[in-house]
Scaffold this motif. Structure first.
Motif, PDB file in Angstrom:
ATOM      1  N   PHE A   9      10.154  38.709  57.376  1.00  0.00           N
ATOM      2  CA  PHE A   9      10.528  39.149  58.727  1.00  0.00           C
ATOM      3  C   PHE A   9      11.823  38.488  59.193  1.00  0.00           C
ATOM      4  CE2 PHE A   9       6.158  40.493  60.634  1.00  0.00           C
ATOM      5  CZ  PHE A   9       6.241  41.663  59.916  1.00  0.00           C
ATOM      6  N   ILE A  10      12.126  37.326  58.626  1.00  0.00           N
ATOM      7  CA  ILE A  10      13.335  36.604  59.059  1.00  0.00           C
ATOM      8  C   ILE A  10      14.504  36.847  58.094  1.00  0.00           C
ATOM      9  CG2 ILE A  10      14.312  34.298  59.452  1.00  0.00           C
ATOM     10  CD1 ILE A  10      11.479  33.476  60.405  1.00  0.00           C
ATOM     11  N   ILE A  11      14.236  36.651  56.790  1.00  0.00           N
ATOM     12  CA  ILE A  11      15.348  36.683  55.819  1.00  0.00           C
ATOM     13  C   ILE A  11      15.932  38.091  55.643  1.00  0.00           C
ATOM     14  CG2 ILE A  11      15.992  36.235  53.408  1.00  0.00           C
ATOM     15  CD1 ILE A  11      13.777  34.015  53.503  1.00  0.00           C
ATOM     16  N   ILE A  12      15.074  39.075  55.415  1.00  0.00           N
ATOM     17  CA  ILE A  12      15.581  40.439  55.134  1.00  0.00           C
ATOM     18  C   ILE A  12      16.389  40.990  56.317  1.00  0.00           C
ATOM     19  CG2 ILE A  12      14.923  42.817  54.519  1.00  0.00           C
ATOM     20  CD1 ILE A  12      12.538  41.615  53.002  1.00  0.00           C
ATOM     21  N   PRO A  13      15.817  41.002  57.542  1.00  0.00           N
ATOM     22  CA  PRO A  13      16.633  41.520  58.664  1.00  0.00           C
ATOM     23  C   PRO A  13      17.904  40.710  58.897  1.00  0.00           C
ATOM     24  CG  PRO A  13      14.350  41.356  59.309  1.00  0.00           C
ATOM     25  CD  PRO A  13      14.477  40.660  57.998  1.00  0.00           C
ATOM     26  N   TRP A  14      17.841  39.394  58.669  1.00  0.00           N
ATOM     27  CA  TRP A  14      19.037  38.579  58.884  1.00  0.00           C
ATOM     28  C   TRP A  14      20.163  39.030  57.952  1.00  0.00           C
ATOM     29  CZ3 TRP A  14      22.312  35.317  56.246  1.00  0.00           C
ATOM     30  CH2 TRP A  14      23.184  34.560  57.044  1.00  0.00           C
ATOM     31  N   LEU A  15      19.814  39.268  56.688  1.00  0.00           N
ATOM     32  CA  LEU A  15      20.832  39.716  55.726  1.00  0.00           C
ATOM     33  C   LEU A  15      21.397  41.079  56.118  1.00  0.00           C
ATOM     34  CD1 LEU A  15      19.141  38.550  52.412  1.00  0.00           C
ATOM     35  CD2 LEU A  15      21.387  37.829  53.234  1.00  0.00           C
ATOM     36  N   TYR A  16      20.495  41.987  56.546  1.00  0.00           N
ATOM     37  CA  TYR A  16      20.953  43.315  57.006  1.00  0.00           C
ATOM     38  C   TYR A  16      21.898  43.158  58.189  1.00  0.00           C
ATOM     39  CZ  TYR A  16      17.031  45.554  54.495  1.00  0.00           C
ATOM     40  OH  TYR A  16      16.153  46.005  53.557  1.00  0.00           O
ATOM     41  N   GLY A  17      21.439  42.374  59.166  1.00  0.00           N
ATOM     42  CA  GLY A  17      22.199  42.223  60.410  1.00  0.00           C
ATOM     43  C   GLY A  17      23.546  41.557  60.178  1.00  0.00           C
ATOM     44  N   LYS A  18      23.541  40.510  59.363  1.00  0.00           N
ATOM     45  CA  LYS A  18      24.786  39.780  59.078  1.00  0.00           C
ATOM     46  C   LYS A  18      25.815  40.742  58.449  1.00  0.00           C
ATOM     47  CE  LYS A  18      27.249  36.007  57.893  1.00  0.00           C
ATOM     48  NZ  LYS A  18      27.933  35.187  58.834  1.00  0.00           N
ATOM     49  N   SER A  19      25.328  41.562  57.491  1.00  0.00           N
ATOM     50  CA  SER A  19      26.244  42.485  56.811  1.00  0.00           C
ATOM     51  C   SER A  19      26.781  43.532  57.789  1.00  0.00           C
ATOM     52  CB  SER A  19      25.538  43.214  55.668  1.00  0.00           C
ATOM     53  OG  SER A  19      24.872  42.301  54.873  1.00  0.00           O
ATOM     54  N   VAL A  20      25.878  44.137  58.540  1.00  0.00           N
ATOM     55  CA  VAL A  20      26.300  45.216  59.451  1.00  0.00           C
ATOM     56  C   VAL A  20      27.254  44.687  60.522  1.00  0.00           C
ATOM     57  CG1 VAL A  20      25.461  46.821  61.224  1.00  0.00           C
ATOM     58  CG2 VAL A  20      24.311  46.680  59.039  1.00  0.00           C
ATOM     59  N   LEU A  76      15.065  47.428  48.845  1.00  0.00           N
ATOM     60  CA  LEU A  76      15.661  46.661  47.747  1.00  0.00           C
ATOM     61  C   LEU A  76      17.117  47.068  47.536  1.00  0.00           C
ATOM     62  CD1 LEU A  76      12.715  46.443  45.186  1.00  0.00           C
ATOM     63  CD2 LEU A  76      13.743  44.585  46.498  1.00  0.00           C
ATOM     64  N   SER A  77      17.375  48.388  47.616  1.00  0.00           N
ATOM     65  CA  SER A  77      18.753  48.858  47.415  1.00  0.00           C
ATOM     66  C   SER A  77      19.680  48.303  48.492  1.00  0.00           C
ATOM     67  CB  SER A  77      18.832  50.387  47.445  1.00  0.00           C
ATOM     68  OG  SER A  77      17.795  50.940  46.726  1.00  0.00           O
ATOM     69  N   VAL A  78      19.236  48.454  49.750  1.00  0.00           N
ATOM     70  CA  VAL A  78      20.088  47.991  50.860  1.00  0.00           C
ATOM     71  C   VAL A  78      20.263  46.471  50.794  1.00  0.00           C
ATOM     72  CG1 VAL A  78      20.321  47.892  53.382  1.00  0.00           C
ATOM     73  CG2 VAL A  78      19.455  49.957  52.303  1.00  0.00           C
ATOM     74  N   LEU A  79      19.170  45.787  50.443  1.00  0.00           N
ATOM     75  CA  LEU A  79      19.226  44.331  50.327  1.00  0.00           C
ATOM     76  C   LEU A  79      20.226  43.912  49.257  1.00  0.00           C
ATOM     77  CD1 LEU A  79      17.609  42.200  51.864  1.00  0.00           C
ATOM     78  CD2 LEU A  79      16.064  42.046  49.927  1.00  0.00           C
ATOM     79  N   PHE A  85      27.740  42.484  49.189  1.00  0.00           N
ATOM     80  CA  PHE A  85      28.824  42.495  50.177  1.00  0.00           C
ATOM     81  C   PHE A  85      29.100  41.081  50.704  1.00  0.00           C
ATOM     82  CE2 PHE A  85      29.753  42.526  54.760  1.00  0.00           C
ATOM     83  CZ  PHE A  85      31.031  43.058  54.719  1.00  0.00           C
ATOM     84  N   LEU A  86      28.021  40.378  51.059  1.00  0.00           N
ATOM     85  CA  LEU A  86      28.195  39.038  51.629  1.00  0.00           C
ATOM     86  C   LEU A  86      28.753  38.074  50.586  1.00  0.00           C
ATOM     87  CD1 LEU A  86      24.969  38.755  53.823  1.00  0.00           C
ATOM     88  CD2 LEU A  86      27.309  39.037  54.608  1.00  0.00           C
ATOM     89  N   PHE A  87      28.304  38.252  49.322  1.00  0.00           N
ATOM     90  CA  PHE A  87      28.793  37.395  48.249  1.00  0.00           C
ATOM     91  C   PHE A  87      30.286  37.652  48.016  1.00  0.00           C
ATOM     92  CE2 PHE A  87      29.435  36.495  43.665  1.00  0.00           C
ATOM     93  CZ  PHE A  87      29.166  35.143  43.707  1.00  0.00           C
ATOM     94  N   ALA A  88      30.653  38.947  47.965  1.00  0.00           N
ATOM     95  CA  ALA A  88      32.059  39.320  47.743  1.00  0.00           C
ATOM     96  C   ALA A  88      32.929  38.776  48.878  1.00  0.00           C
ATOM     97  CB  ALA A  88      32.187  40.829  47.656  1.00  0.00           C
ATOM     98  N   ARG A  89      32.416  38.881  50.090  1.00  0.00           N
ATOM     99  CA  ARG A  89      33.164  38.407  51.254  1.00  0.00           C
ATOM    100  C   ARG A  89      33.347  36.890  51.179  1.00  0.00           C
ATOM    101  NH1 ARG A  89      32.676  36.900  56.467  1.00  0.00           N
ATOM    102  NH2 ARG A  89      34.209  37.817  57.872  1.00  0.00           N
TER     103      ARG A  89
END
Lengths: 334, 276
Positions: A9-20, A76-79, A85-89
């Motif tokens: 509930f914390i890690i997955i949305p955080w990664l989505y949100g950070k990227s977006v 999984l795909s979006v993650l 994306f975050l790694f490349a950035r």
């Protein structure tokens, strides 16, 4: 498994949100995002992905297991894309110093008592969700629907209230809402019971998100004033606690029906919308409108978030035109 | 006209239900008269205007229709950011009070503790609110009874049973759902129930009425043959039902009492299994 779901509930949305947020607002000069903003944005995307899997399965008339598979595959795909994306950035910006919001330790210390009080109140409220079983089922069939999806492995084929096949059917306006599928997917993936996910885990997450949303709003209303921010959040916590007497109060929804789309809309989406309006984050405002349409029965997607957004812009524009005139008049009179 | 009526009465009910809305109005009033509205012009003007529009029945009807006309009037009041504005007002108006040197640290702690206690224990802040009870024990007892029921069986029981059984055991079927008596659920499906089902529900409600039982006024159950025809496998009756009534029911339904373990809240009958 409960801990694992909590972490998800914390890690997955955080990664989505950070990227977006980085994609849409990465070039902004001012740094006004905090981790809670990422989490809130990520949850909206999480719900959006649940809606995509729900609609895909429902219109293709596939089983609920297929919905779970699609939900997993999409996430999984979006993650994977977000991590990439975050790694490349990070690789590209390794040498540069990232602008981080400065934490004013002294200002925080001045009002630490209020923060401690607010934290204590939040903790007590979250604890209360786990100590009793105060679900308010009037006007809602989410828990039964989730249990039925899981048992029959079909979506909306059986009346969740009786367990018998529908004779007259269910309105399309309700079939398209994704929350039962979303909760069902979480139950299936993490092997947890409907009761645990719908009556405990989701309300806990929603209450936490509500506090984050109001914290974000406090940040928008008082960008540099820690004292006002602290009093604002303490008042919100007290109002949540006091507002459990009537079924359209924010507190009532959070304590007794945290899993409902209406509660999520009122206590999480609307504060995000207000906060996004004051910070001129129009894409996040649009995300709120779309998320509401995924969870709550609206007028063809036009829900309260849209109306509040329009209302705020109308007020802003009217004041923008009228305010100088009013000030001028006041000046002339004096 | 109906909508106008709902809007008018809905607003009166909302205003009469509790005190939080008055805090909101008080905060708005204080911010306006003390000239603090300029700091957040848009939020405060929007809140004031939208509150007036929700209070005025014709515009409230427009919002109700926009909200698909399915939701209650009270739901349109979600347009008013009550929590946000009240908290904003508190932050702006109380800030200086907190900063005052006349208030000692110990007094601040005392006030905070009082506020926390008020928020945690003061949920009955309303006048005609909705009561929500802890259902933990109720569900535990029901779960115990449901463990004795075969898979995919059909049951008929008290309203508590019919409300919770499908979440605890999604494999079982119910003679009728809670949408039979909870009218709020009517918009969620197009299902209708025959009048016999309504009669069965009404009888079961009377069977839970302690006063009726004390005065021996519980009417005889005359829908046994219909229940059998519907294929009901189990009946879960209230635990305080008189022995004679249970015996008569067992005879009419060709049922026998199943050992219901430790729980005394329910009597479980298995239909199609006559005693002896």
């Amino acid at each position: 498994m409960i801990v694992l779901l909590g972490l998800a509930f914390i890690i997955i949305p955080w990664l989505y949100g950070k990227s977006v947020c980085t994609i849409f607002y990465g070039r902004r000069k001012e740094v006004d995002f905090f981790w809670g903003d990422y989490l809130l944005t990520g949850w909206m995307i999480f719900i959006g992905l649940a809606e995509a899997s729900h609609l895909g399965t429902m219109f293709l008339r596939r089983s609920f297991s297929d919905c779970v598979f699609l939900f997993e595959a999409l996430n999984l795909s979006v993650l994977f894309l977000c991590c990439l994306f975050l790694f490349a950035r990070w690789i590209f910006h390794r040498g540069q110093k990232e602008k981080k919001p400065v934490f004013d330790r002294q200002a925080f210390g001045e009002v630490r008592l209020i923060w401690i009080g607010t934290g204590l109140l939040m903790f007590t409220m979250l604890l209360m969700l786990w100590l009793g079983d105060y679900g308010y089922s009037k006007g809602d069939v989410t828990p039964e629907t989730v249990a039925t999806f899981l048992h029959t492995d079909q979506i909306h084929a059986v009346n969740p209230l009786t367990g018998m096949p529908y004779t007259q059917g269910i309105p399309m306006r309700l079939q398209i809402l994704c929350l039962p599928s979303f909760y069902g997917c979480l139950c299936r993936i993490f092997g947890l019971t409907t009761e645990l996910v719908v009556n405990r885990m989701i309300p806990t997450a929603v209450m936490f998100l509500a506090f984050l949303a109001y914290y974000s709003l406090a940040g928008a209303l008082f960008p540099k004033d820690h004292r006002k921010k602290a009093i604002f959040l303490l008042t919100v916590a007290i109002l949540f606690g006091l507002g459990t007497y009537f079924d359209n109060m924010d507190g009532f929804g959070l304590f007794y029906a945290g899993y409902r789309g209406l509660t999520i809309r009122n206590t999480v989406l609307l504060p995000i919308l207000l906060s996004s309006f004051f910070r001129e984050r129009r894409i996040l405002m649009l995300l709120c409108v779309i998320t509401e349409a995924c969870m709550v029965w609206t007028l063809y997607g036009a829900g309260l978030c849209l109306l509040v957004g329009i209302g705020l812009y109308l007020t802003y524009w009217v004041l923008w035109y009228l305010y100088p005139v009013l000030r001028k008049k006041e000046g002339n009179e004096s | 006209m109906n909508y106008l009526h709902f809007a008018y009465h809905g607003f009166r009910e909302y205003m009469g239900s509790g005190k939080l809305i008055f805090f909101f109005l008080l905060v708005l009033f204080l911010l306006w008269i003390r000239g603090r509205w300029e700091e957040q012009k848009t939020l405060l003007t929007y809140s004031s205007v939208i509150f007036l529009l929700c209070a005025f029945p014709p515009t409230a009807v427009f919002f109700m229709l926009y909200q698909t006309a399915f939701y209650d009037y009270r739901m349109i009041l979600c347009l008013v950011p009550v929590t946000a504005v009240t908290a904003y007002g508190a932050a702006v108006l109380l800030e200086n009070l907190w900063d005052s040197r006349r208030i000692k640290q110990s007094q601040k702690i005392g006030v905070l503790i009082l506020l926390i206690l008020l928020a945690v224990a003061g949920s009955r802040f309303g006048v005609s609110g909705v009561t929500v009870q802890d259902r933990q024990q109720e569900k535990k007892e029901l779960e115990e009874v449901l463990t004795q029921i075969d898979e995919n069986a059909m049951i008929w029981g008290t309203s508590t049973v019919m409300e919770n059984a499908r979440v605890l055991r999604p494999d079982i079927q119910l003679l009728y759902g809670r949408d039979l008596w909870q009218t709020d659920l009517n918009g969620l499906s197009y299902e209708e129930y025959p009048k016999e089902a309504v009669e069965c529900y009404e009888w079961m409600e009377k069977a839970q009425d302690v006063e009726l039982l004390m005065q021996n006024l519980l009417p005889e159950f005359d829908r046994s043959s219909w229940l059998i025809r519907q294929g009901v496998d189990y009946a879960i009756l209230p635990g305080n039902l008189p022995e004679e009534t249970v015996e008569t029911l067992c005879h009419d339904l060709a049922a026998s009492v199943v050992n219901s373990g430790n729980t005394e809240s329910y009597i479980l009958l298995e239909l199609g299994r006559p005693v002896g």
